[in-house]
Design a protein around this motif. Sequence first.
Motif, PDB file in Angstrom:
ATOM      1  N   ALA A  78     -22.143  -3.210  41.379  1.00 52.11           N
ATOM      2  CA  ALA A  78     -21.908  -2.185  42.397  1.00 52.11           C
ATOM      3  C   ALA A  78     -20.711  -2.561  43.260  1.00 52.11           C
ATOM      4  CB  ALA A  78     -23.153  -2.014  43.277  1.00 52.11           C
ATOM      5  N   TYR A  79     -20.478  -3.881  43.399  1.00 54.80           N
ATOM      6  CA  TYR A  79     -19.380  -4.369  44.243  1.00 54.80           C
ATOM      7  C   TYR A  79     -19.150  -5.834  43.908  1.00 54.80           C
ATOM      8  CZ  TYR A  79     -16.798  -5.645  48.510  1.00 54.80           C
ATOM      9  OH  TYR A  79     -15.851  -6.098  49.396  1.00 54.80           O
ATOM     10  N   ILE A  80     -17.891  -6.260  43.828  1.00 62.18           N
ATOM     11  CA  ILE A  80     -17.548  -7.655  43.557  1.00 62.18           C
ATOM     12  C   ILE A  80     -17.090  -8.315  44.848  1.00 62.18           C
ATOM     13  CG2 ILE A  80     -16.090  -9.244  42.239  1.00 62.18           C
ATOM     14  CD1 ILE A  80     -15.710  -7.034  40.172  1.00 62.18           C
ATOM     15  N   HIS A  81     -17.760  -9.383  45.233  1.00 56.42           N
ATOM     16  CA  HIS A  81     -17.305 -10.146  46.392  1.00 56.42           C
ATOM     17  C   HIS A  81     -16.054 -10.949  46.011  1.00 56.42           C
ATOM     18  CE1 HIS A  81     -20.698  -9.322  49.057  1.00 56.42           C
ATOM     19  NE2 HIS A  81     -21.458  -9.347  47.971  1.00 56.42           N
TER      20      HIS A  81
ATOM     21  N   PRO B 207     -21.756   8.127  41.362  1.00 51.33           N
ATOM     22  CA  PRO B 207     -22.220   6.835  41.882  1.00 51.33           C
ATOM     23  C   PRO B 207     -23.720   6.655  41.650  1.00 51.33           C
ATOM     24  CG  PRO B 207     -20.853   7.961  43.498  1.00 51.33           C
ATOM     25  CD  PRO B 207     -21.168   8.962  42.429  1.00 51.33           C
ATOM     26  N   MET B 208     -24.106   5.481  41.215  1.00 50.45           N
ATOM     27  CA  MET B 208     -25.522   5.121  41.068  1.00 50.45           C
ATOM     28  C   MET B 208     -25.813   3.955  42.002  1.00 50.45           C
ATOM     29  SD  MET B 208     -26.053   5.440  36.923  1.00 50.45           S
ATOM     30  CE  MET B 208     -27.774   4.941  37.020  1.00 50.45           C
ATOM     31  N   ILE B 209     -25.500   4.152  43.266  1.00 50.90           N
ATOM     32  CA  ILE B 209     -25.598   3.081  44.257  1.00 50.90           C
ATOM     33  C   ILE B 209     -26.471   3.538  45.417  1.00 50.90           C
ATOM     34  CG2 ILE B 209     -24.317   1.680  45.930  1.00 50.90           C
ATOM     35  CD1 ILE B 209     -21.931   1.763  44.053  1.00 50.90           C
ATOM     36  N   ARG B 210     -27.330   2.649  45.887  1.00 45.38           N
ATOM     37  CA  ARG B 210     -28.106   2.882  47.095  1.00 45.38           C
ATOM     38  C   ARG B 210     -28.108   1.596  47.917  1.00 45.38           C
ATOM     39  NH1 ARG B 210     -31.124   2.273  42.659  1.00 45.38           N
ATOM     40  NH2 ARG B 210     -32.939   0.884  42.669  1.00 45.38           N
ATOM     41  N   LYS B 211     -28.483   1.696  49.173  1.00 47.84           N
ATOM     42  CA  LYS B 211     -28.479   0.530  50.055  1.00 47.84           C
ATOM     43  C   LYS B 211     -29.902   0.052  50.281  1.00 47.84           C
ATOM     44  CE  LYS B 211     -25.569  -0.467  53.093  1.00 47.84           C
ATOM     45  NZ  LYS B 211     -24.772  -0.627  54.333  1.00 47.84           N
ATOM     46  N   ARG B 212     -30.054  -1.268  50.257  1.00 52.84           N
ATOM     47  CA  ARG B 212     -31.294  -1.908  50.667  1.00 52.84           C
ATOM     48  C   ARG B 212     -30.931  -2.923  51.740  1.00 52.84           C
ATOM     49  NH1 ARG B 212     -34.589  -2.867  44.950  1.00 52.84           N
ATOM     50  NH2 ARG B 212     -35.054  -0.647  44.589  1.00 52.84           N
ATOM     51  N   GLY B 213     -31.176  -2.541  52.986  1.00 54.53           N
ATOM     52  CA  GLY B 213     -30.698  -3.366  54.079  1.00 54.53           C
ATOM     53  C   GLY B 213     -29.191  -3.344  54.099  1.00 54.53           C
ATOM     54  N   ASP B 214     -28.588  -4.526  54.052  1.00 56.88           N
ATOM     55  CA  ASP B 214     -27.128  -4.598  54.028  1.00 56.88           C
ATOM     56  C   ASP B 214     -26.590  -4.847  52.626  1.00 56.88           C
ATOM     57  OD1 ASP B 214     -28.067  -7.154  53.751  1.00 56.88           O
ATOM     58  OD2 ASP B 214     -26.691  -8.074  55.185  1.00 56.88           O
ATOM     59  N   ARG B 215     -27.438  -4.675  51.608  1.00 52.24           N
ATOM     60  CA  ARG B 215     -27.025  -4.924  50.232  1.00 52.24           C
ATOM     61  C   ARG B 215     -26.900  -3.618  49.458  1.00 52.24           C
ATOM     62  NH1 ARG B 215     -27.858 -10.209  48.717  1.00 52.24           N
ATOM     63  NH2 ARG B 215     -26.353  -9.658  47.092  1.00 52.24           N
ATOM     64  N   LEU B 216     -25.996  -3.619  48.484  1.00 56.66           N
ATOM     65  CA  LEU B 216     -25.842  -2.487  47.582  1.00 56.66           C
ATOM     66  C   LEU B 216     -26.606  -2.766  46.291  1.00 56.66           C
ATOM     67  CD1 LEU B 216     -22.011  -1.782  47.941  1.00 56.66           C
ATOM     68  CD2 LEU B 216     -23.891  -0.600  49.092  1.00 56.66           C
TER      69      LEU B 216
ATOM     70  N   ALA C 285     -21.508   0.756  40.165  1.00 59.17           N
ATOM     71  CA  ALA C 285     -20.294   1.479  40.535  1.00 59.17           C
ATOM     72  C   ALA C 285     -19.852   2.325  39.348  1.00 59.17           C
ATOM     73  CB  ALA C 285     -19.185   0.511  40.920  1.00 59.17           C
ATOM     74  N   PRO C 286     -19.399   3.557  39.569  1.00 63.20           N
ATOM     75  CA  PRO C 286     -18.921   4.363  38.447  1.00 63.20           C
ATOM     76  C   PRO C 286     -17.607   3.818  37.886  1.00 63.20           C
ATOM     77  CG  PRO C 286     -18.515   5.494  40.516  1.00 63.20           C
ATOM     78  CD  PRO C 286     -19.337   4.287  40.852  1.00 63.20           C
ATOM     79  N   VAL C 287     -17.323   4.209  36.665  1.00 61.91           N
ATOM     80  CA  VAL C 287     -16.071   3.804  36.020  1.00 61.91           C
ATOM     81  C   VAL C 287     -14.882   4.181  36.891  1.00 61.91           C
ATOM     82  CG1 VAL C 287     -14.551   4.355  34.079  1.00 61.91           C
ATOM     83  CG2 VAL C 287     -16.963   3.810  33.660  1.00 61.91           C
ATOM     84  N   ARG C 288     -14.903   5.362  37.470  1.00 63.42           N
ATOM     85  CA  ARG C 288     -13.801   5.810  38.327  1.00 63.42           C
ATOM     86  C   ARG C 288     -13.505   4.813  39.434  1.00 63.42           C
ATOM     87  NH1 ARG C 288     -14.560  11.618  40.910  1.00 63.42           N
ATOM     88  NH2 ARG C 288     -16.451  10.596  41.658  1.00 63.42           N
ATOM     89  N   THR C 289     -14.531   4.297  40.094  1.00 63.97           N
ATOM     90  CA  THR C 289     -14.337   3.324  41.180  1.00 63.97           C
ATOM     91  C   THR C 289     -13.788   2.017  40.650  1.00 63.97           C
ATOM     92  OG1 THR C 289     -16.098   4.301  42.524  1.00 63.97           O
ATOM     93  CG2 THR C 289     -15.544   2.001  42.959  1.00 63.97           C
TER      94      THR C 289
END
Length: 242
Positions: free
Chosen positions: A143-146, A168-177, A181-185
């Motif tokens: 969903a995201y690369i640090h 997008p197939m992303i949701r938040k749990r607290g401060d985490r994703l 991430a979609p191909v477009r992103t």
Amino acid sequence: MKLVFLGTRGEIEARSGLHHMHSSLMISYGGRSVMIDCGADWLGRFEELNPRAIVITHAHPDHAWGLKGGSPCPVYATAISWELMDGYPIEDGSRHVVKAREPLHIEDMVFEAFEVEHSTHCPAVSYRITAGRAAFHYAPDVAYIHDRGEALRGVKLYIGDGATMKRPMIRKRGDRLVGHAPVRTQLTWCKKEGVPRAVFTHCGSGIVKGEPEIIATELERLAVERGVEAAIAHDGLEMILR
């Protein structure tokens, strides 16, 4: 460095001739091969591939359950993944712990793990892999690369998450994703970090059940808009990276 996409299907029910097996990548360099991820589809089957080592991104079924019967070669995974794989019959001497941002030398290749957002239950990493002068980044569930700038610095190829093209197939749990991430992103990440080429694996239902020509046309449009060469991987696809 030779790359073979052993499987390109995510954790979905759908299968096709192009995307039949759970996502896994074999990397060969200097006559030695390392397998990344070994999902449930590979249980009792991966041994015939004869990898010298197996590297795990995270402990979800489609990435690690192929090891439930053990492994004839060393296995590399993060401490949290080893906790989740604790009952697997893998000898202590074959269990190696991966730490984020600490390069590992495995069969003449260098693997550097980067923390990614994907799952809170099964935390995942992606890998920057270098052999000789060639480097690529492998992020099949993300969903995201640090530390994305460092993760993609100088790489010639990004191999990413094909769960969805644009939605997008992303949701938040607290401060985490959590999610994908979609191909477009991900193509936008490549544009920002100067990565010239991207290939997508871990394909979702939209790609697996879709018409390949239509999917390819849609991907080409997204890629051209961002100045990145892109393709969808399929089972058995081979690539040479220099």
